[in-house]
Design an enzyme around this catalytic site. Structure first.
Site, PDB file in Angstrom:
ATOM      1  N   CYS A 254       0.867  -1.221   0.020  1.00 15.67           N
ATOM      2  CA  CYS A 254      -0.147  -0.090   0.044  1.00 15.67           C
ATOM      3  C   CYS A 254       0.871   1.560  -0.025  1.00 15.67           C
ATOM      4  O   CYS A 254       1.280   1.807   0.979  1.00 15.67           O
ATOM      5  CB  CYS A 254      -0.951  -0.090   1.202  1.00 15.67           C
ATOM      6  SG  CYS A 254      -2.026   1.474   1.356  1.00 15.67           S
TER       7      CYS A 254
ATOM      8  N   CYS B 221      -0.588   4.165   2.305  1.00 20.25           N
ATOM      9  CA  CYS B 221      -0.109   3.679   3.814  1.00 20.25           C
ATOM     10  C   CYS B 221       1.296   4.073   4.216  1.00 20.25           C
ATOM     11  O   CYS B 221       1.574   4.593   5.069  1.00 20.25           O
ATOM     12  CB  CYS B 221      -0.451   2.325   3.887  1.00 20.25           C
ATOM     13  SG  CYS B 221      -2.065   1.938   3.522  1.00 20.25           S
ATOM     14  N   ASP B 222       2.307   3.678   3.207  1.00 20.90           N
ATOM     15  CA  ASP B 222       3.725   3.442   3.574  1.00 20.90           C
ATOM     16  C   ASP B 222       4.615   4.381   2.977  1.00 20.90           C
ATOM     17  O   ASP B 222       5.810   4.228   3.511  1.00 20.90           O
ATOM     18  CB  ASP B 222       3.830   1.993   3.649  1.00 20.90           C
ATOM     19  CG  ASP B 222       3.288   1.016   4.284  1.00 20.90           C
ATOM     20  OD1 ASP B 222       2.746   1.363   5.601  1.00 20.90           O
ATOM     21  OD2 ASP B 222       3.107   0.002   4.157  1.00 20.90           O
TER      22      ASP B 222
END
Length: 332
Positions: free
Chosen positions: A138, A141-142
């Site tokens: 992701c 997300c990251d």
């Protein structure tokens, strides 16, 4: 002994299921979550979450533990190792849910089985599978965890290009690996990508007709092995992380024939109220069509589905009312 009829049975105890259970249980609806494995789903493999409101930094397991404690304090039940094998609509409008060991009856059901990241299946992928070690699925997300670092990204669809472009805002360099010459993404995304690739200041480079065959490192990702599918030539690319964007697999095989699914297995629904084609059966989270695939939106889906239950209980005919014809708060 007469079988208990639950007001709501939630299939899945990940973020979507827990979000739903919080609202159903606070509304004093008898609720049980049926979980195939253990609470949390794939978010429990995340060692650092920074994009969930109110938490600057929390691990996936800690967040799930907090959510679980909260919903059970309001009376929601949880049954683990309860893999659902079949659902059936009964003549009295209730729904029968069958697991390997038990059968449950509910007035309403919220489907929240989640989805799983499609894996490359190469050596090193599982070993380094979290942002701290270097393998992520992701970019949204990251990406911030890889600021000023070099990363490899894999994929050629819309999500792959969107996330590669997002990664480029943080990473010093993004090597995008795709097994074909042509991308499957929409034309506008391909144009946006190529504008970066062809820019003198662009930090995205392409490795086409290529696949990742291994991810290597000591304690964390240090390199990815790339093979050209036409020449079979391999090379090792030094990097700090590998992002895998090759799709999601919804955990919905057990629902085939009960609700409508897309060819890829995502649950079809009215995306406003999260109603499926089966009255009394809602859906929430990454298993549905058009899901944003984010932690916070999965929780929000669960909340939305739970709140809509009251409309169904008040008037079962609401189920077939088009969203645009439903009364709005301003019209109450």
């Amino acid at each position: 002994m007469e079988q208990k009829i639950y007001d709501c049975i939630i299939i899945g105890a990940g973020p979507a299921g827990l979000g739903a259970a919080l609202y159903t249980s606070r509304d004093r609806l008898s609720t049980i979550m049926l979980e195939k494995f253990y609470p949390g789903g794939q978010i429990t493999t995340t060692d650092r979450i920074e994009n969930y409101p109110a938490f600057k930094n929390i691990t996936g397991p800690d967040l799930i533990q907090n959510m679980l404690e909260q919903v059970t304090e309001f009376g929601a039940e949880l049954k683990t190792s309860a893999e659902v094998t079949a659902l059936k609509k009964l003549s009295d409008s209730n729904i029968e849910i069958t697991t390997a060991k038990e059968t449950f009856i509910a007035r309403t059901v919220i489907l929240a089985p989640g989805s799983s990241y499609r894996k490359l299946g190469v050596p090193g992928e599982e070993k380094f599978r979290n942002a701290g070690a270097g393998v992520s699925y992701c970019g949204t997300c990251d990406a911030p965890f890889f600021k000023d670092r070099k990363v490899v990204a894999v994929g050629g669809g819309n999500t792959a290009l969107e996330d590669a472009i997002h990664l480029a805002k943080f990473a010093s360099e993004v090597i995008l690996v795709h097994r074909r010459q042509e991308f499957r993404a929409t034309k506008i995304l391909v144009e946006e990508l190529m504008n970066i690739v062809n820019s003198p200041e662009g930090n995205i480079k392409l490795k086409l007709d290529s696949v990742v065959t291994a991810i290597e490192g000591e304690g964390k990702v240090q390199s990815a092995i790339i093979k050209n599918v036409k020449t079979d030539q391999e090379e090792s690319i030094e990097c700090d992380g590998v992002f895998i964007f090759i799709g999601m697999v919804p955990n919905t095989k057990f629902l085939k024939g009960f609700v409508d699914l897309t060819d890829a297995g995502f649950i079809k629904c009215d995306t406003t109220f999260l109603r499926t084609a089966v009255p009394g059966v809602f859906v929430a989270g990454d298993c549905r069509v058009e899901a944003p695939m984010q932690l916070v939106t999965a929780v929000a889906d669960g909340v939305t589905a739970a709140m809509m239950i009251k409309n169904y209980f008040r008037d079962p005919n609401w189920w077939n009312t088009p969203p645009q014809n439903v009364i709005t708060p301003e019209e109450w």
